[in-house]
Design a protein around this motif. Structure first.
Motif, PDB file in Angstrom:
ATOM      1  N   ALA A  79      -4.190  11.577  14.549  1.00  0.00           N
ATOM      2  CA  ALA A  79      -2.993  11.097  15.237  1.00  0.00           C
ATOM      3  C   ALA A  79      -2.427  12.193  16.145  1.00  0.00           C
ATOM      4  N   GLY A  80      -2.142  11.837  17.398  1.00  0.00           N
ATOM      5  CA  GLY A  80      -1.499  12.755  18.321  1.00  0.00           C
ATOM      6  C   GLY A  80      -0.019  12.887  18.013  1.00  0.00           C
ATOM      7  N   LYS A  81       0.638  13.807  18.715  1.00  0.00           N
ATOM      8  CA  LYS A  81       2.042  14.085  18.434  1.00  0.00           C
ATOM      9  C   LYS A  81       2.920  12.852  18.640  1.00  0.00           C
ATOM     10  N   GLU A  82       2.681  12.090  19.700  1.00  0.00           N
ATOM     11  CA  GLU A  82       3.499  10.912  19.956  1.00  0.00           C
ATOM     12  C   GLU A  82       3.373   9.907  18.817  1.00  0.00           C
ATOM     13  N   THR A  83       2.162   9.722  18.332  1.00  0.00           N
ATOM     14  CA  THR A  83       1.950   8.798  17.219  1.00  0.00           C
ATOM     15  C   THR A  83       2.607   9.312  15.949  1.00  0.00           C
ATOM     16  N   LEU A  84       2.456  10.595  15.680  1.00  0.00           N
ATOM     17  CA  LEU A  84       3.080  11.170  14.479  1.00  0.00           C
ATOM     18  C   LEU A  84       4.594  11.030  14.534  1.00  0.00           C
ATOM     19  N   ASP A  85       5.179  11.276  15.694  1.00  0.00           N
ATOM     20  CA  ASP A  85       6.635  11.134  15.834  1.00  0.00           C
ATOM     21  C   ASP A  85       7.066   9.688  15.602  1.00  0.00           C
ATOM     22  N   ALA A  86       6.297   8.732  16.136  1.00  0.00           N
ATOM     23  CA  ALA A  86       6.637   7.321  15.970  1.00  0.00           C
ATOM     24  C   ALA A  86       6.532   6.895  14.511  1.00  0.00           C
ATOM     25  N   LEU A  87       5.519   7.373  13.814  1.00  0.00           N
ATOM     26  CA  LEU A  87       5.361   7.032  12.400  1.00  0.00           C
ATOM     27  C   LEU A  87       6.492   7.625  11.570  1.00  0.00           C
ATOM     28  N   ALA A 106       9.480   5.425  12.185  1.00  0.00           N
ATOM     29  CA  ALA A 106       9.376   4.047  11.694  1.00  0.00           C
ATOM     30  C   ALA A 106       9.363   3.958  10.176  1.00  0.00           C
ATOM     31  N   PHE A 107       8.881   4.994   9.507  1.00  0.00           N
ATOM     32  CA  PHE A 107       8.712   4.928   8.058  1.00  0.00           C
ATOM     33  C   PHE A 107       9.374   6.140   7.401  1.00  0.00           C
ATOM     34  N   PRO A 108      10.618   5.994   6.958  1.00  0.00           N
ATOM     35  CA  PRO A 108      11.309   7.115   6.309  1.00  0.00           C
ATOM     36  C   PRO A 108      10.508   7.649   5.132  1.00  0.00           C
ATOM     37  N   GLY A 109      10.501   8.971   5.017  1.00  0.00           N
ATOM     38  CA  GLY A 109       9.757   9.602   3.936  1.00  0.00           C
ATOM     39  C   GLY A 109       8.347   9.995   4.302  1.00  0.00           C
ATOM     40  N   THR A 110       7.901   9.587   5.505  1.00  0.00           N
ATOM     41  CA  THR A 110       6.556   9.947   5.948  1.00  0.00           C
ATOM     42  C   THR A 110       6.378  11.467   5.956  1.00  0.00           C
ATOM     43  N   VAL A 111       5.248  11.911   5.437  1.00  0.00           N
ATOM     44  CA  VAL A 111       4.914  13.347   5.442  1.00  0.00           C
ATOM     45  C   VAL A 111       3.928  13.592   6.575  1.00  0.00           C
ATOM     46  N   VAL A 112       4.301  14.472   7.496  1.00  0.00           N
ATOM     47  CA  VAL A 112       3.485  14.723   8.688  1.00  0.00           C
ATOM     48  C   VAL A 112       2.885  16.123   8.627  1.00  0.00           C
ATOM     49  N   HIS A 113       1.603  16.203   8.947  1.00  0.00           N
ATOM     50  CA  HIS A 113       0.899  17.486   9.001  1.00  0.00           C
ATOM     51  C   HIS A 113       0.298  17.593  10.404  1.00  0.00           C
ATOM     52  N   LEU A 153      -2.434  14.446  10.863  1.00  0.00           N
ATOM     53  CA  LEU A 153      -2.453  13.463   9.795  1.00  0.00           C
ATOM     54  C   LEU A 153      -1.046  13.212   9.288  1.00  0.00           C
ATOM     55  N   ALA A 154      -0.772  11.967   8.926  1.00  0.00           N
ATOM     56  CA  ALA A 154       0.481  11.602   8.280  1.00  0.00           C
ATOM     57  C   ALA A 154       0.185  10.804   7.020  1.00  0.00           C
ATOM     58  N   VAL A 155       1.018  10.987   6.011  1.00  0.00           N
ATOM     59  CA  VAL A 155       0.926  10.199   4.782  1.00  0.00           C
ATOM     60  C   VAL A 155       2.138   9.282   4.755  1.00  0.00           C
ATOM     61  N   LEU A 156       1.891   7.977   4.817  1.00  0.00           N
ATOM     62  CA  LEU A 156       2.951   6.980   4.862  1.00  0.00           C
ATOM     63  C   LEU A 156       3.186   6.394   3.470  1.00  0.00           C
ATOM     64  N   ALA A 157       4.441   6.110   3.167  1.00  0.00           N
ATOM     65  CA  ALA A 157       4.818   5.621   1.837  1.00  0.00           C
ATOM     66  C   ALA A 157       4.237   6.552   0.764  1.00  0.00           C
ATOM     67  N   ALA A 176       0.831  -1.207   0.000  1.00  0.00           N
ATOM     68  CA  ALA A 176       0.000   0.000   0.000  1.00  0.00           C
ATOM     69  C   ALA A 176       0.867   1.259   0.000  1.00  0.00           C
ATOM     70  N   VAL A 177       0.419   2.276  -0.700  1.00  0.00           N
ATOM     71  CA  VAL A 177       1.104   3.572  -0.726  1.00  0.00           C
ATOM     72  C   VAL A 177       0.110   4.662  -0.349  1.00  0.00           C
ATOM     73  N   ASN A 178       0.646   5.821  -0.006  1.00  0.00           N
ATOM     74  CA  ASN A 178      -0.179   6.964   0.412  1.00  0.00           C
ATOM     75  C   ASN A 178      -1.162   6.572   1.514  1.00  0.00           C
ATOM     76  N   VAL A 179      -0.690   5.767   2.458  1.00  0.00           N
ATOM     77  CA  VAL A 179      -1.527   5.356   3.588  1.00  0.00           C
ATOM     78  C   VAL A 179      -1.719   6.554   4.504  1.00  0.00           C
ATOM     79  N   LEU A 180      -2.954   6.816   4.873  1.00  0.00           N
ATOM     80  CA  LEU A 180      -3.284   7.986   5.680  1.00  0.00           C
ATOM     81  C   LEU A 180      -3.471   7.580   7.136  1.00  0.00           C
ATOM     82  N   ALA A 181      -2.717   8.192   8.016  1.00  0.00           N
ATOM     83  CA  ALA A 181      -2.914   8.015   9.453  1.00  0.00           C
ATOM     84  C   ALA A 181      -3.639   9.253   9.953  1.00  0.00           C
ATOM     85  N   THR A 182      -4.900   9.106  10.348  1.00  0.00           N
ATOM     86  CA  THR A 182      -5.730  10.252  10.713  1.00  0.00           C
ATOM     87  C   THR A 182      -5.946  10.318  12.221  1.00  0.00           C
TER      88      THR A 182
END
Length: 219
Positions: free
Chosen positions: A55-63, A66-73, A78-82, A47-53
Motif C-alpha cells: 500500500a502506498g502512502k495515500e492508501t495507508l492514510d485513507a485506511l 476509514a477504519f479507527p484503530g488501524t495499525v500502519v507500518h 502494510l496496514a493491519v485493519l480491525a 474479518a479481523v487482522n485484515v492485512l493491506a499489503t
C-alpha cells in the motif's frame, strides 16, 4: 463460497473463516477507493487482522482514516485493519543483514505476527563476514522456522540452512544485486542445502504466511 459482488471485484468473505487465517488485500494496482471498499466488505463480514499489503502512502492514510484503530507500518507498506491481539505461539526468526532488505523482512514479520506467531527480528546478520555466522546463530535458541531475507547474491539462506536443523524460507528482494533480485532468487532456488524453500522476489507476505504455517504446525 460466499461472495460479495462489488462490480470491480468479487470478494470471498468466507475464506478467512474457512482457512482460519487473516485475509489480505493486495493494494498495488488498485485505486484507493477500491481498496477501502474491499476492506469495508471484509470487515463488515466480521474479518479481523485484515492485512493491506503493498500500500502506498495515500492508501495507508485513507485506511487509517476509514477504519479507527488501524495499525500502519509505512516502511513495510502494510496496514493491519480491525487489529486483534493474538497470543504468539512458537517462534519465527526473521533474518537479514542489510538495511535495504529490512522493508521486505518487516512485511514478513508483521504478517507472521498477525497470523499468531511469536516473531523475533534479527536484522544484523554478518553478511560480510560469513565466518561469524555460526556464533551469531548460537546467540539465541533455535526457532521453529527462519525467514532469511537477501537481495544480493542470495547466499545467506543457504548459509543459514547449512548451520541449522530448521526450515528456511528464503525471501529474495529487489534491493541491490543484479537485475532487481533475479540473482538472489536463482541462488535461493538452486540452493545446495536441503530445507530451503523460496518465495518470489519481495514477497514478504508469502514468506510470513508460509513461516507461520510451519511454525504453528511445530508448536
Amino acid at each position: 463460497m460466499t461472495v460479495d459482488e462489488l462490480g470491480f471485484a468479487r470478494v470471498d468473505i468466507g475464506r478467512g473463516r474457512r482457512r482460519g487465517h487473516p485475509e489480505a488485500i493486495y493494494c498495488e494496482g488498485k485505486t484507493v477507493a477500491e481498496v477501502v471498499a474491499i476492506a469495508e466488505s471484509l470487515i463488515g463480514s466480521g474479518a479481523v487482522n485484515v492485512l493491506a499489503t503493498r500500500a502506498g502512502k495515500e492508501t495507508l492514510d485513507a485506511l487509517r482514516a476509514a477504519f479507527p484503530g488501524t495499525v500502519v507500518h509505512e516502511r513495510a507498506r502494510l496496514a493491519v485493519l480491525a487489529p486483534v491481539a493474538v497470543p504468539g505461539i512458537g517462534r519465527v526468526e526473521v533474518v537479514c543483514g542489510r538495511p535495504e532488505d529490512e522493508a521486505a523482512a518487516e512485511e514478513a514479520a508483521l504478517v507472521a505476527e498477525a497470523m499468531g506467531s511469536r516473531v523475533v527480528r534479527r536484522y544484523d546478520a554478518p553478511v560480510h563476514d560469513p565466518a561469524a555466522l555460526p556464533e551469531w546463530l548460537r546467540q539465541q535458541d533455535a526457532p521453529g522456522v527462519f525467514v532469511v531475507v537477501d537481495g544480493t547474491g542470495g547466499a545467506l539462506p543457504t548459509l543459514v540452512s547449512g548451520l541449522t536443523e530448521r526450515m528456511v524460507v528464503a525471501l529474495p528482494t529487489s534491493a541491490g544485486g543484479e537485475q532487481a533480485g533475479q540473482a538472489a532468487l536463482l541462488s535461493a532456488l538452486n540452493s545446495c542445502s536441503a530445507g530451503v524453500v523460496v518465495v518470489n522476489i519481495d514477497n514478504g507476505y508469502g514468506a510470513g504466511y508460509a513461516a507461520h504455517l510451519v511454525n504453528a504446525a511445530g508448536a
